[in-house]
Design an enzyme around this catalytic site. Sequence first.
Site, mmCIF file in Angstrom:
data_model
loop_
_atom_site.group_PDB
_atom_site.id
_atom_site.type_symbol
_atom_site.label_atom_id
_atom_site.label_comp_id
_atom_site.label_asym_id
_atom_site.label_seq_id
_atom_site.Cartn_x
_atom_site.Cartn_y
_atom_site.Cartn_z
ATOM 1 C CE LYS A 151 -7.428 -0.502 5.987
ATOM 2 N NZ LYS A 151 -8.143 0.300 5.008
ATOM 3 C CG HIS A 203 -1.907 0.977 1.384
ATOM 4 N ND1 HIS A 203 -1.642 2.272 1.745
ATOM 5 C CD2 HIS A 203 -3.246 0.894 1.186
ATOM 6 C CE1 HIS A 203 -2.793 2.951 1.773
ATOM 7 N NE2 HIS A 203 -3.769 2.131 1.433
ATOM 8 C CB CYS A 215 -3.673 3.380 -1.592
ATOM 9 S SG CYS A 215 -4.963 4.577 -1.259
ATOM 10 C CD GLN A 223 -6.669 -4.448 3.581
ATOM 11 O OE1 GLN A 223 -7.647 -5.181 3.757
ATOM 12 N NE2 GLN A 223 -6.802 -3.149 3.331
ATOM 13 C CG ASP A 231 0.507 -2.477 6.013
ATOM 14 O OD1 ASP A 231 -0.474 -2.612 6.782
ATOM 15 O OD2 ASP A 231 0.462 -1.813 4.965
#
Lengths: 422, 148
Positions: free
Chosen positions: A233, A130, A373, A210, A207
């Site tokens: 999220k 991202h 993104c 997700q 990261d």
Amino acid sequence: MKTSRRGEIYDVMKVREDFPVLARKVNGHQLVYLDNAATSQKPRQVIAALVDYYERYNANVHRGVHTLSIEATDAYEEARAKVQKFINAPVPESVIWTRNTSESINLVAYAYARKHLKAGDEIVTTVMEHHSDLISWQQICKELGTRLRFIPRTEEGLIDLSTIDEIISARTKLVAVTHMSNVLGTIVPVREIAERAHAVGAVILVDGAQSVPHMPVDVQDLDCDFLAFSGHKMLGPTGIGVLYGKPEILEDMQPFMYGSDMILEVSYEGAKWNQLPYKFEAGTPNIADAIATGAAVDYLENLGMDAVWRHEQQLTAYALRRFAELENYRVVGPTDPSLRGGTISFTHDQVHPHDLGTALDRLGIAIRTGHHCAMPLVKSYGHAAVARASMYIYNHEGEIDHLIEGLKQAEGYFSHAGSRRS
Amino acid sequence: MQDLGDLDSLYRELILDHHRSPRNTEPLISPDVEVDAVNPFCGDEVKVQLKTSGGTLNGISVTGRGCSISQSSASMMGELVKGRSVEDAMRARRAFQALMKGEALTEDQLADLGDLEALQGVKRYPVRIKCALLAWSALEDALKRVRA
């Protein structure tokens, strides 16, 4: 784990009742919300936690001796402990509240990379990051004269580890990789990458924007040095994020922002930094949203992250089977459901994603279109934009059927449009 | 397509026709100016090349890739301003922008826009207005450079 009569891992219809927005109609149709990779919907329990704080014990934390302040501090710290348990962090003080994943990554870029990296060193990332896990490192490289290197992908969209020993070398000081691609849904083999990073003495940031909402994530099992993710999220509110860091590494870092709460002692000449985690939480924090993130963690723990992941795997497999029936739509990314999450990007041979998105919206179906993104990644597939449907705990096969039906209708609409009157 | 029927106000046949067969896509050899515009929101691209003489746009090439709204607007724009004066093109741009903003247009202004009137429906879809305006922002930049 029981399987319900519909072959589901938990009762999805019962879960849906907890999400007021899912009862909404959009353009005359029942909402089908498939934009969860952008942000998830919120259950009543999370909304109630926000209201409860503001109505019953709104006060600043870590300051007052009065009842409300003590209650607010307890709830704020309890939420931290919930997150700690949720990701199996060793101690609560290794969990720092931030604004979102981007801020968590920036914190590491500014407070760690700037101190520990120098010209000639290398930072390694993947080609499927991202923008928030790419631009920070590009800027650090410009500033420090470090070099950014990329772990490639296979044609299909899996991470290609065949050259990992060459890419992560003695020059590598920091590795920053996504755990799950927000475009391809690809699961990145973080544990293997962490092993290689540590073998050369580098630290690794993951990261988890997700992955943390969708699968069990255990920072000690992954052996990552940092993990960044967002509350919104994973059923929580917007404006709150988390940075996990190994305590000994966090101890060795300078504060990222200065202000109240992050100091122990102040004179007119200087200040002594507070202990972890407060060293990194300057100013009045986002108290309400931290507490509500604790409620979101409770909600997910109640379902069980194993169940959440199995549900999404099942739904992803179903969706991929349905996509395979469509002649002119192509999934961008891995097609083996065991190697990916429930974020499915796709294109149509003629119809532009943006036009698809508008058509689906007329049918009450919310998807995202664009570069998500991750411009360089989308470009590498030869597209400027793709359409993306992304699932979560409350989605079910009936909604996938609506999506597929909607995609067929959209295709019909745009290809038969030539016979309409102008 | 009963459910998608109300999309007809957005996707008029003329729009889809320009999207399928865009006009004036032949690149110019040695254009006087060339401007690229990108919509960072969706990745749509439009390139405008101009050749002018004596204040007239006697050569134009409009290419790009993106959704039907951005690309049809680009194609219709090229058709409209080809062979017209820089002043006319500027006026058309102002009229089209007013149309997208939902402002009332005079009959002269509407006549100035020709086929582009087909894009009127876009104003009901606010997120798509940027798509329709992309080519025009490239044209505006190009015209300013011509005059500079």
